[in-house]
Design a protein around this motif. Structure first.
Motif, PDB file in Angstrom:
ATOM      1  N   THR A   1       0.856  -1.329   0.021  1.00 33.66           N
ATOM      2  CA  THR A   1       0.110   0.202   0.062  1.00 33.66           C
ATOM      3  C   THR A   1       0.843   1.247   0.148  1.00 33.66           C
ATOM      4  O   THR A   1       0.392   2.060  -0.510  1.00 33.66           O
ATOM      5  N   LEU A   2       2.102   1.307   0.783  1.00 34.61           N
ATOM      6  CA  LEU A   2       2.724   2.462   0.756  1.00 34.61           C
ATOM      7  C   LEU A   2       3.571   2.473  -0.591  1.00 34.61           C
ATOM      8  O   LEU A   2       3.655   3.786  -0.960  1.00 34.61           O
ATOM      9  N   LYS A   3       3.967   1.382  -1.347  1.00 29.34           N
ATOM     10  CA  LYS A   3       4.801   1.736  -2.472  1.00 29.34           C
ATOM     11  C   LYS A   3       3.571   2.067  -3.602  1.00 29.34           C
ATOM     12  O   LYS A   3       3.893   2.987  -4.338  1.00 29.34           O
ATOM     13  N   THR A   4       2.426   1.604  -3.376  1.00 29.07           N
ATOM     14  CA  THR A   4       1.593   1.744  -4.459  1.00 29.07           C
ATOM     15  C   THR A   4       0.762   3.275  -4.319  1.00 29.07           C
ATOM     16  O   THR A   4       0.870   4.100  -5.457  1.00 29.07           O
ATOM     17  N   TYR A   5       0.467   3.680  -3.417  1.00 33.75           N
ATOM     18  CA  TYR A   5      -0.175   5.007  -2.943  1.00 33.75           C
ATOM     19  C   TYR A   5       0.673   6.010  -2.299  1.00 33.75           C
ATOM     20  O   TYR A   5       0.476   7.370  -2.875  1.00 33.75           O
ATOM     21  N   ALA A   6       1.521   5.966  -1.327  1.00 33.92           N
ATOM     22  CA  ALA A   6       2.178   6.978  -0.617  1.00 33.92           C
ATOM     23  C   ALA A   6       3.530   7.278  -1.232  1.00 33.92           C
ATOM     24  O   ALA A   6       3.815   8.434  -1.406  1.00 33.92           O
ATOM     25  N   TYR A   7       4.366   6.325  -1.711  1.00 33.75           N
ATOM     26  CA  TYR A   7       5.907   6.709  -2.008  1.00 33.75           C
ATOM     27  C   TYR A   7       5.654   7.609  -3.120  1.00 33.75           C
ATOM     28  O   TYR A   7       6.748   8.406  -3.475  1.00 33.75           O
ATOM     29  N   PRO A   8       4.927   7.220  -4.305  1.00 33.12           N
ATOM     30  CA  PRO A   8       4.688   8.123  -5.568  1.00 33.12           C
ATOM     31  C   PRO A   8       4.628   9.564  -5.082  1.00 33.12           C
ATOM     32  O   PRO A   8       4.904  10.612  -5.958  1.00 33.12           O
ATOM     33  N   VAL A   9       4.085   9.734  -3.934  1.00 32.45           N
ATOM     34  CA  VAL A   9       3.448  11.275  -3.654  1.00 32.45           C
ATOM     35  C   VAL A   9       4.380  11.822  -2.487  1.00 32.45           C
ATOM     36  O   VAL A   9       4.938  13.130  -2.706  1.00 32.45           O
TER      37      VAL A   9
END
Length: 415
Positions: A137-145
């Motif tokens: 979930t962090l890789k998919t949604y948080a890290y890009p932002v």
């Protein structure tokens, strides 16, 4: 009245002085310890109090007698001006330490802090799946932002930028993601990397901005009726964007958004038309083989020409944004979610085909049966699933002209 000392020491005396304190005059002293180590000390009186301040080592490699006298003279002038050189040094050291800490904090990104927290707590989590869900979930949604943002600078607008695009689309995932971001930021504060209130806090903060998850769709995703898919696919193929090809690939494979945007070329065998998603990127924590229809292979053959390690590259050949497909649906005025296409596929398989429940569920990478049944099931029904996905691709193309060609895409025009 005793004679006032002035330049009482010589270079030879400094070298040969025995243990003790040796005065040179004007507050300068040579301090010799039993071990033989030598250092300079300046003693001064300020506000009726006597204080010592070290100047550095004496002797070979240290401060010479002449240099020590110059330092003592400079400090004597400060004392006359009412300045406490010892307090001044302490302030300078504190400022230097604060600057060093600030520089250290600035170098700690949200991603680095999240990885540190996961590594520190992985042994206490109940199973490997929990860790994988955290990472995915962090890789998919948080890290890009916010992944590359200093953890000390993450604020409410940043958290909302991560959560708002998926809050209504996948409320359960978004709610869990919010909690994980909150935990990472709390961990950062405990380690001294940030201060103030936690911008991901729900009660009394984000609860005033975002609707409660219980008031949303409780995990149900708006889905397009399966009988509308062929016409939609025909319109989708007219779009000149990487996101359009990614969405079509999502539909043809019935895969999850995170599995698609994180997919790399090392996972794909185009010759055998198989995409193997590693266990660490799967929700169930188990490797999943995806049979690729001819159209799915055709899509990948085109995106491979774009370069980069991901199947569907975004800007600067990084992976596609997690919101690219959702934004494409909005521009196409479709009130559905990307995840909802999995539901459309499942409804089609149940109502329009004779494939078994197990085959359809395995195509969706769902866990089927109880623990005993899973223990005895060795295969993944791959060949049956290949036929199922080929039939699905044929159905999806049934609304498009038989001689339709792939529309060339241009990176400059991707959403």
């Amino acid at each position: 009245m005793p004679r006032k000392l002035h330049n009482a020491l010589t270079a030879l005396a400094v070298k040969n002085a025995g243990p003790g304190r040796h005065a040179d005059g004007g507050g300068l002293h040579l301090l010799v310890k039993e071990s033989g180590s030598r250092s300079w000390v300046y003693r001064f009186m300020l506000n009726g109090k006597s204080r010592d301040i070290g100047l550095g080592s004496a002797g070979p490699g240290g401060i010479s007698l002449a240099a020590a006298r110059d330092l003592a003279t400079a400090l004597r002038l400060k004392v006359k001006a009412g300045i406490d050189p010892l307090e001044e040094r302490h302030r300078a050291e504190a400022d230097s330490k604060a600057a060093e800490q600030a520089a250290k904090v600035a170098g700690i990104t949200f991603k680095a802090m999240a990885e540190t927290h996961i590594a520190a707590n992985k042994e206490s989590w109940r199973n490997a799946k929990h860790r994988q869900q955290w990472e995915n979930t962090l890789k998919t949604y948080a890290y890009p932002v916010i992944g590359d943002l200093p953890v000390s600078e993450v604020d409410t607008p940043h958290v909302l930028k991560v959560l708002e695009p998926i809050w209504r689309e996948v409320p359960e995932t978004a709610s869990r993601l919010r909690g994980r971001i909150e935990t990472v930021l709390d961990s950062a504060k405990a380690r001294g990397y940030r201060q103030g209130e936690n911008p991901a806090r729900w009660r009394g903060h984000l609860a005033q901005i975002l609707p409660a998850r219980t008031k949303l769709s409780r995990g149900h995703h708006k889905a397009m009726p399966y009988d509308a898919i062929p016409a939609f696919m025909e319109q989708l193929q007219k779009r000149e964007a990487v996101a359009a090809l990614a969405l079509e690939f999502v539909i043809l494979t019935a895969a999850r958004t995170g599995e698609i945007i994180g997919a790399t070329w090392g996972e794909v065998d185009l010759a055998k038309a198989v995409w193997t998603v590693p266990a660490e990127r799967m929700k169930a924590g188990k490797e999943h083989r995806v049979p690729l229809s001819p159209r799915a292979v055709e899509i990948l053959e085109q995106t491979k020409q774009l370069g980069g390690k991901h199947l569907f590259p975004g800007a600067a050949r990084a992976k596609l944004s997690g919101m690219a497909m959702a934004m494409l649906l909005r521009r196409m005025k479709q009130d559905v979610t990307v995840h909802g296409f999995r539901s459309a596929f499942r409804d089609w398989a149940a109502e329009c085909t004779g494939y078994s429940h197990e085959v359809a569920e395995m195509a969706l990478a769902h866990t089927i049966g109880n623990a005993v049944e899973r223990a005895y099931r060795r295969g993944d029904l791959f060949e049956k699933r290949r036929r199922l996905m080929a039939d699905w691709a044929t159905y999806c193309a049934s609304g498009a002209p038989a001689d339709a060609e792939v529309t060339p895409i241009r990176i400059a025009q991707q959403p």
